[in-house]
Motif scaffolding. Structure first.
Motif, PDB file in Angstrom:
ATOM      1  N   ALA A   1      58.777   6.351  50.928  1.00 39.78           N
ATOM      2  CA  ALA A   1      59.520   5.105  50.755  1.00 39.78           C
ATOM      3  C   ALA A   1      58.858   4.150  49.771  1.00 39.78           C
ATOM      4  N   VAL A   2      59.692   3.305  49.171  1.00 40.99           N
ATOM      5  CA  VAL A   2      59.230   2.134  48.427  1.00 40.99           C
ATOM      6  C   VAL A   2      60.036   0.936  48.937  1.00 40.99           C
ATOM      7  N   PRO A   3      59.478  -0.259  48.879  1.00 40.14           N
ATOM      8  CA  PRO A   3      60.190  -1.429  49.413  1.00 40.14           C
ATOM      9  C   PRO A   3      61.209  -1.993  48.437  1.00 40.14           C
ATOM     10  N   ASN A   4      62.066  -2.856  48.945  1.00 45.32           N
ATOM     11  CA  ASN A   4      62.904  -3.708  48.109  1.00 45.32           C
ATOM     12  C   ASN A   4      62.964  -5.080  48.770  1.00 45.32           C
ATOM     13  N   VAL A   5      63.541  -6.042  48.089  1.00 44.21           N
ATOM     14  CA  VAL A   5      63.531  -7.420  48.590  1.00 44.21           C
ATOM     15  C   VAL A   5      64.295  -7.538  49.904  1.00 44.21           C
ATOM     16  N   VAL A   6      65.465  -6.907  49.976  1.00 44.72           N
ATOM     17  CA  VAL A   6      66.282  -7.002  51.191  1.00 44.72           C
ATOM     18  C   VAL A   6      65.537  -6.449  52.394  1.00 44.72           C
ATOM     19  N   TRP A   7      64.944  -5.289  52.220  1.00 46.14           N
ATOM     20  CA  TRP A   7      64.207  -4.650  53.314  1.00 46.14           C
ATOM     21  C   TRP A   7      62.985  -5.485  53.695  1.00 46.14           C
ATOM     22  N   ALA A   8      62.251  -5.950  52.697  1.00 46.12           N
ATOM     23  CA  ALA A   8      61.025  -6.706  52.955  1.00 46.12           C
ATOM     24  C   ALA A   8      61.295  -7.997  53.720  1.00 46.12           C
ATOM     25  N   THR A   9      62.351  -8.720  53.334  1.00 46.81           N
ATOM     26  CA  THR A   9      62.660  -9.977  54.022  1.00 46.81           C
ATOM     27  C   THR A   9      63.261  -9.738  55.406  1.00 46.81           C
ATOM     28  N   LYS A  10      63.813  -8.545  55.641  1.00 55.34           N
ATOM     29  CA  LYS A  10      64.274  -8.197  56.985  1.00 55.34           C
ATOM     30  C   LYS A  10      63.073  -7.963  57.901  1.00 55.34           C
ATOM     31  N   VAL A  11      62.059  -7.279  57.375  1.00 52.43           N
ATOM     32  CA  VAL A  11      60.855  -6.993  58.156  1.00 52.43           C
ATOM     33  C   VAL A  11      60.024  -8.256  58.353  1.00 52.43           C
ATOM     34  N   PHE A  12      59.975  -9.117  57.318  1.00 51.62           N
ATOM     35  CA  PHE A  12      59.172 -10.339  57.363  1.00 51.62           C
ATOM     36  C   PHE A  12      60.063 -11.552  57.069  1.00 51.62           C
ATOM     37  N   PRO A  13      60.921 -11.940  58.009  1.00 48.87           N
ATOM     38  CA  PRO A  13      61.897 -13.002  57.755  1.00 48.87           C
ATOM     39  C   PRO A  13      61.292 -14.385  57.548  1.00 48.87           C
ATOM     40  N   ASN A  14      60.046 -14.583  57.971  1.00 46.94           N
ATOM     41  CA  ASN A  14      59.432 -15.906  57.860  1.00 46.94           C
ATOM     42  C   ASN A  14      58.576 -16.074  56.607  1.00 46.94           C
ATOM     43  N   LEU A  15      58.579 -15.043  55.757  1.00 48.84           N
ATOM     44  CA  LEU A  15      57.797 -15.116  54.525  1.00 48.84           C
ATOM     45  C   LEU A  15      58.711 -15.302  53.321  1.00 48.84           C
ATOM     46  N   SER A  16      58.143 -15.778  52.223  1.00 52.04           N
ATOM     47  CA  SER A  16      58.900 -15.848  50.982  1.00 52.04           C
ATOM     48  C   SER A  16      59.177 -14.429  50.495  1.00 52.04           C
ATOM     49  N   LYS A  17      60.090 -14.272  49.544  1.00 52.33           N
ATOM     50  CA  LYS A  17      60.413 -12.947  49.027  1.00 52.33           C
ATOM     51  C   LYS A  17      59.177 -12.262  48.463  1.00 52.33           C
ATOM     52  N   GLU A  18      58.376 -13.017  47.728  1.00 57.76           N
ATOM     53  CA  GLU A  18      57.178 -12.440  47.111  1.00 57.76           C
ATOM     54  C   GLU A  18      56.176 -12.019  48.176  1.00 57.76           C
ATOM     55  N   GLU A  19      55.964 -12.891  49.167  1.00 61.29           N
ATOM     56  CA  GLU A  19      55.009 -12.571  50.229  1.00 61.29           C
ATOM     57  C   GLU A  19      55.504 -11.401  51.073  1.00 61.29           C
ATOM     58  N   ALA A  20      56.811 -11.332  51.310  1.00 56.76           N
ATOM     59  CA  ALA A  20      57.375 -10.245  52.103  1.00 56.76           C
ATOM     60  C   ALA A  20      57.214  -8.905  51.391  1.00 56.76           C
ATOM     61  N   LEU A  21      57.498  -8.891  50.081  1.00 52.18           N
ATOM     62  CA  LEU A  21      57.337  -7.661  49.304  1.00 52.18           C
ATOM     63  C   LEU A  21      55.885  -7.188  49.309  1.00 52.18           C
ATOM     64  N   GLN A  22      54.983  -8.138  49.091  1.00 49.21           N
ATOM     65  CA  GLN A  22      53.567  -7.785  49.069  1.00 49.21           C
ATOM     66  C   GLN A  22      53.130  -7.240  50.428  1.00 49.21           C
ATOM     67  N   SER A  23      53.610  -7.851  51.498  1.00 48.59           N
ATOM     68  CA  SER A  23      53.240  -7.413  52.845  1.00 48.59           C
ATOM     69  C   SER A  23      53.811  -6.045  53.172  1.00 48.59           C
ATOM     70  N   LEU A  24      55.054  -5.801  52.755  1.00 50.19           N
ATOM     71  CA  LEU A  24      55.661  -4.499  53.054  1.00 50.19           C
ATOM     72  C   LEU A  24      54.993  -3.392  52.238  1.00 50.19           C
ATOM     73  N   TRP A  25      54.682  -3.673  50.978  1.00 53.00           N
ATOM     74  CA  TRP A  25      53.938  -2.691  50.181  1.00 53.00           C
ATOM     75  C   TRP A  25      52.636  -2.327  50.889  1.00 53.00           C
ATOM     76  N   LYS A  26      51.943  -3.340  51.364  1.00 60.54           N
ATOM     77  CA  LYS A  26      50.644  -3.113  52.015  1.00 60.54           C
ATOM     78  C   LYS A  26      50.808  -2.219  53.238  1.00 60.54           C
ATOM     79  N   LEU A  27      51.841  -2.479  54.035  1.00 56.40           N
ATOM     80  CA  LEU A  27      52.053  -1.686  55.249  1.00 56.40           C
ATOM     81  C   LEU A  27      52.513  -0.266  54.934  1.00 56.40           C
TER      82      LEU A  27
END
Length: 417
Positions: free
Chosen positions: A152-178
């Motif tokens: 898998a690779v992340p996208n903005v929609v998926w990242a903000t679903k997983v991390f709804p309380n983060l900004s788009k940039e922070e959510a993407l970075q966090s999902l990549w890390k995980l």
């Protein structure tokens, strides 16, 4: 630096991830054809895998592009006759690829809302039509006759679903890390890390395969009380698997499961899902399944009931199980304590079942057996296999020997052997 969703990961690390998919995932051989299945939104990573594959000696790399927005328009507007038909030329492609000895890489990136306007019934009908036409291909996948890898690779929609309380940039970075951490792809040498990871599976598989338990009993505080009977001469698979030519590969990145096939007619009790099931672009959540003599006799979902019904009613075999998996809750993926809204990741955080088709590889000499022999042994056959997560932090699993002796295998979601 690559921009967009890739600006949060270095080019060096991204290439290591691609190399993991090619050199360990499908274990591409020199002069072998590689087919990459990818949505156009993942073009950057697909092209990187293509480059790495050619560096590894691929004879050809063909990218089979899809476009989820076009697929949505198809589901919404195509004629009914088309929804129920999978073109012969599409099936012919897979046969030609298989005949050429191709390996397959699938790049996924979740978008839960893309099909929210589409009737689940239309999605289910087309998936049934495609799986019927591609039955031979899926049989090769299940028997490990061909090598494949899903990652898998992340996208903005998926990242903000997983991390709804983060900004788009922070959510993407966090999902990549995980994703990289859970996939054991964040180290200096991911391929060596996966070699070590695979060794850790071996001792537990050996113990389970030698024990030949008659059944596994799963219980937790969420309401699961499930007795899963096992066929004679069953085999557990986990980590890397071997294709028909003796070449090892990893079908899933990440993978944390040790799984086998239940006896089709020997599953009884209740299973309560613990994480959403993503199927056909829809979310099925807060659900349970009731089994009697192997068959799903009752089911309920607070969300996605119609899609759950369509899944179970796909064919006769989709009323039964094809997989039972033991997953420890101490892995990097499980310890992330995150709901990924993606089956590949969520199923590798805790125990799960697979509704539908059983792999012939889960029984001794199963690959060489006929459909009739596999059926007689107790293995289920279906057009689909859909994994359902039901593990919890207090999951207890007991192996039941012939004669009734019980052996504790898991306590509080962790292995005891």
């Amino acid at each position: 630096m690559i921009k967009g969703i890739y600006e949060f990961i270095s080019e060096v690390q991204l290439k290591k991830y691609a190399e993991l998919a090619v050199r360990a995932g499908v274990n591409l051989q020199k002069n072998q054809l590689l087919i990459i299945h990818s949505d156009i939104q993942n073009a950057t990573f697909a092209r990187l895998i293509q480059t790495v594959a050619y560096e590894a000696g691929a004879s050809n790399v063909f990218i089979d592009w899809t476009d989820e927005q076009s697929t949505k328009e198809f589901y919404l507007n195509a004629a009914d006759s088309v929804i129920d038909h999978f073109p012969d030329w599409q099936a012919a492609r897979f046969k030609e690829w298989d005949d050429a000895g191709a390996a397959y890489t699938h790049i996924i990136s979740e978008n839960l809302d893309v099909f929210k306007e589409v009737s689940p019934e239309r999605i289910s009908r087309f998936q049934k039509a495609s799986r019927t036409k591609l039955e031979g291909y899926y049989a090769k996948i299940m028997s490990h006759e061909v090598r494949w890898c899903l990652l898998a690779v992340p996208n903005v929609v998926w990242a903000t679903k997983v991390f709804p309380n983060l900004s788009k940039e922070e959510a993407l970075q966090s999902l990549w890390k995980l994703i990289l951490k859970g996939s054991r792809a964040d180290g200096k040498n991911p391929i060596k890390d996966w070699e070590s990871h695979n060794k850790a599976f071996q001792s537990r598989k050996k113990i389970l395969n030698e024990s030949q338990f008659e059944a596994l009993h799963f219980r937790n505080s969420r309401g699961t009380d499930l007795l899963v009977g096992l066929p004679k001469n069953h085999l557990y698979i986990g980590g890397g698997v071997i294709d028909k030519n003796g070449i090892p590969f990893f079908p899933n990145i990440p993978t944390e499961e040790i799984f086998t096939a239940p006896h089709k007619n020997k599953v009884n009790g209740k299973l309560v899902g613990t994480k959403p099931l993503i199927y056909g672009g829809s979310v099925i959540d807060e659900f349970y399944l009731i089994f009697k003599d192997g068959r799903i006799t009752d089911y309920y979902a607070a969300k996605g009931q119609e899609m759950l019904q369509n899944l179970i009613e796909t064919d006769e075999g989709s009323h039964y199980l094809g997989e039972i998996a033991l997953v420890c809750n101490k892995s990097p993926l499980a310890q992330a304590d995150t709901l990924f809204y993606n089956t590949l990741f969520d199923e590798n955080t805790s125990c799960h079942i697979g509704i539908g088709n059983a792999s012939p590889s889960n029984i001794q000499n199963g690959i060489d057996q006929s459909e009739e022999e596999l059926k007689a042994a107790g293995l289920n056959a279906s057009l689909l296999l859909v994994n359902v997560t039901f593990g919890t932090e207090d999951m207890k699993v007991v192996g039941i020997e012939e004669g009734g002796t019980e052996v504790l295998l898991m306590k509080d979601g962790d292995f005891q052997f």
